[in-house]
Scaffold this active site. Structure first.
Site, mmCIF file in Angstrom:
data_model
loop_
_atom_site.group_PDB
_atom_site.id
_atom_site.type_symbol
_atom_site.label_atom_id
_atom_site.label_comp_id
_atom_site.label_asym_id
_atom_site.label_seq_id
_atom_site.Cartn_x
_atom_site.Cartn_y
_atom_site.Cartn_z
ATOM 1 N N LYS A 136 7.626 0.608 -8.087
ATOM 2 C CA LYS A 136 6.787 -0.691 -7.976
ATOM 3 C C LYS A 136 5.409 -0.315 -8.413
ATOM 4 O O LYS A 136 4.911 0.392 -8.280
ATOM 5 C CB LYS A 136 7.042 -1.159 -6.545
ATOM 6 C CG LYS A 136 6.410 -2.407 -6.198
ATOM 7 C CD LYS A 136 6.944 -2.694 -4.850
ATOM 8 C CE LYS A 136 6.200 -3.991 -4.334
ATOM 9 N NZ LYS A 136 6.409 -4.494 -2.845
ATOM 10 N N SER B 176 8.932 -8.472 -1.809
ATOM 11 C CA SER B 176 8.022 -8.467 -2.856
ATOM 12 C C SER B 176 8.475 -7.310 -3.769
ATOM 13 O O SER B 176 7.980 -7.564 -5.090
ATOM 14 C CB SER B 176 6.686 -8.155 -2.538
ATOM 15 O OG SER B 176 6.608 -6.694 -1.943
ATOM 16 N N SER C 131 10.328 -6.124 2.304
ATOM 17 C CA SER C 131 10.228 -6.401 0.728
ATOM 18 C C SER C 131 11.045 -5.408 0.118
ATOM 19 O O SER C 131 11.049 -5.388 -1.092
ATOM 20 C CB SER C 131 8.671 -6.065 0.499
ATOM 21 O OG SER C 131 7.857 -7.146 0.421
HETATM 22 N N1 GLN Z 1 7.552 -11.569 2.640
HETATM 23 C C1 GLN Z 1 6.632 -10.653 3.522
HETATM 24 C C2 GLN Z 1 5.181 -11.131 3.210
HETATM 25 O O1 GLN Z 1 5.089 -11.742 2.114
HETATM 26 C C3 GLN Z 1 6.980 -9.163 3.129
HETATM 27 C C4 GLN Z 1 5.994 -8.506 2.347
HETATM 28 C C5 GLN Z 1 6.206 -7.033 2.341
HETATM 29 O O2 GLN Z 1 7.036 -6.298 2.902
HETATM 30 N N2 GLN Z 1 5.596 -6.387 1.444
HETATM 31 O O3 GLN Z 1 4.489 -10.442 3.715
#
Ligand code: GLN
Length: 473
Positions: A76, A151, A175
């Protein structure tokens, strides 16, 4: 040829000369170039990967190769790799090249893994759909009109669409598990501190952790074994001994050895009926196999989303202060004094969701509202953590749906941040409590879209999670 084989099987073929590593790398490079429409990779390291394949092949031939020889992995774009573009899915870092390797990257390279490229993600890992990337949305390979989750959407799709064997993603609130669920693969979020964060660009430092996507438990165990463990560059990394995950997960769990729980709060309103029935069927399946499965309660579950978004936005507003046009990345041309330079760099360089979090975070930390929001959020984090501590006195593992729905349509939730945030309803509690969890494929809905089952465990019991996950495969 190599599709759906685990690393152990690939290594046997490499050792016997049936498979050449360069051919494995070419297989994945072909998959990457034939599926460009999915918009998964931000950088592909074609030449490096082919050169490394030749070098590692020599080591295989002479019996000196590392533990991960044969593994082809994507990363990532929030984890640094020396001399490579490091964008975090943001315009503000779109021209930034990292000067150092993250600890996880050092460890992967030293065990002869091949990094095939860096993958797309929501800007600074903020999002649940991968639509917040400066580089555009990633498409779900099962249905291209839908999101892959986020994400770490690029990571999930790189594995699901067979562009690599395994991917490193990151989690702050779900995420890894949520996109794994949306794409029909397995995703592990380890205990906070298990894996060094050195080189992982900070979103919310007391939540962030690196994790792993794969198609089978063996590949995840192999990577986890290599990247885990204390790191002098990350003071929050845990001293805890790292088990030989590949060996430990070789054994199967038997009824009578463990007790499962499911939290009644995770099966209430908002959960899609087909997912609910799918997970309830899994509970029946465990019972039929002779496992004890108990209903438990996590009474503060209804405060998870609020608490998560208050605390992570507060931390993000502080962490993202460093992007000001002075030291790294993009700098606005449009300024006549220093203050304008700061303002315009940040206004032009960040996307809407990141700005929303910075503003929310600055607000909850402001002197007038600190007690009402940030401090209260910290207290609630403790309560949510205690819910898990109490539950784990009664049971060894907690099972739940990973997500309330299957993959939604691109654009469907863009105008409704709250609807987007509700994706994290079953995952963010795990990050608040700093425990490990895994999402494993559990079935498909009537549109053929995959969904996962989540298994949550006690701190540092990743080996147990991997073993339990095999019951569902
Ligand atoms: N969807 C969550 C957020 O937007 C999780 C993001 C993540 O785990 N990086 O904060």
């Amino acid at each position: 040829m190599i599709q759906n084989r685990n690393l152990n099987e690939i290594q046997k073929e490499l050792n016997s000369g049936k498979l050449l590593l360069v051919d494995a790398v070419k297989y994945y490079l072909d998959k990457i170039s034939s599926q460009k429409h999915l918009n998964v990779f931000i950088s592909v390291f074609e030449n490096d990967a082919l050169t490394r394949a030749e070098e590692i092949q020599k080591k295989i031939n002479s019996g000196t190769a590392g533990k991960l020889a044969g593994l082809v992995i994507s990363v990532k774009d929030v984890i640094t790799i020396k001399d490579k573009l490091h964008t975090c899915g943001s315009k503000i870092l779109s021209n930034y090249t990292s000067v150092y390797n993250a600890t996880v990257i050092e460890r992967l390279i030293s065990e002869d893994a091949i990094i095939i490229g860096k993958v797309n993600c929501d800007e600074f890992a903020m999002g649940s759909s991968n639509e917040n990337s400066y580089f555009g949305a990633v498409l779900n390979p099962v249905d291209n009109s839908r999101v892959p989750g986020g994400s770490s959407g690029g990571s999930a799709v790189s594995v699901a669409a067979d562009m690599c064997m395994v991917s490193l993603g990151s989690e702050t609130g779900g995420s890894i598990r949520q996109p794994a669920s949306f794409c029909g693969i397995t995703g592990l979020k380890a205990t906070y501190g298990r894996i060094s964060r050195f080189g992982l660009t900070a979103f919310a430092s007391s939540f962030d952790s690196i994790g792993i996507f794969g198609k089978n438990d063996y590949d995840i165990a192999a990577v986890l074994e290599v990247i885990s463990g204390e790191d002098e560059y990350d003071s929050t990394s845990a001293k805890e001994k790292v088990p030989e995950f590949t060996v430990e997960t070789g054994n199967n769990i038997k009824p009578g050895e463990i007790i499962f729980g499911y939290a009644k709060e995770y099966f209430e309103d908002g959960l899609n009926e087909e997912i609910k029935n799918g997970i309830l069927k899994k509970i029946e399946f465990l019972k039929n196999k002779g496992f004890e499965v108990k209903e438990i309660s996590l009474p503060h579950s209804k405060y998870v989303i609020q608490t998560y978004y208050i605390l992570t936005s507060a931390e993000a507003s502080s962490n993202l202060a460093r992007y000001d046009g002075v030291r790294f990345g993009f700098k606005s041309e449009n300024h006549s004094n220093l203050e304008e330079m700061y303002v315009n760099t940040r206004s032009e360089g960040f996307g809407a969701e990141v700005k929303r979090r910075i503003m929310l975070g600055t607000y909850v930390l402001s002197s007038g509202y600190y007690d009402a929001y940030y401090k209260k959020g910290q207290k609630m984090r403790r309560k949510i953590t205690e819910d898990f501590e109490n539950a784990f006195k009664e049971v060894d593992y907690i099972i739940s749906p990973t997500t309330p729905t299957t993959a939604f349509k691109l654009g469907e939730k863009n105008d409704d941040p709250l609807a987007m945030y509700l994706n994290d309803i079953y995952t963010a509690s795990v990050n608040l409590a700093a425990i490990p969890a895994i999402s494993v494929p559990a079935g498909n809905d009537s549109n053929g879209l995959p969904f996962g089952i989540q298994i949550m465990g006690k701190k540092f019991d990743e080996a147990g999670l991997l073993k339990v996950s095999k019951l569902f495969i």
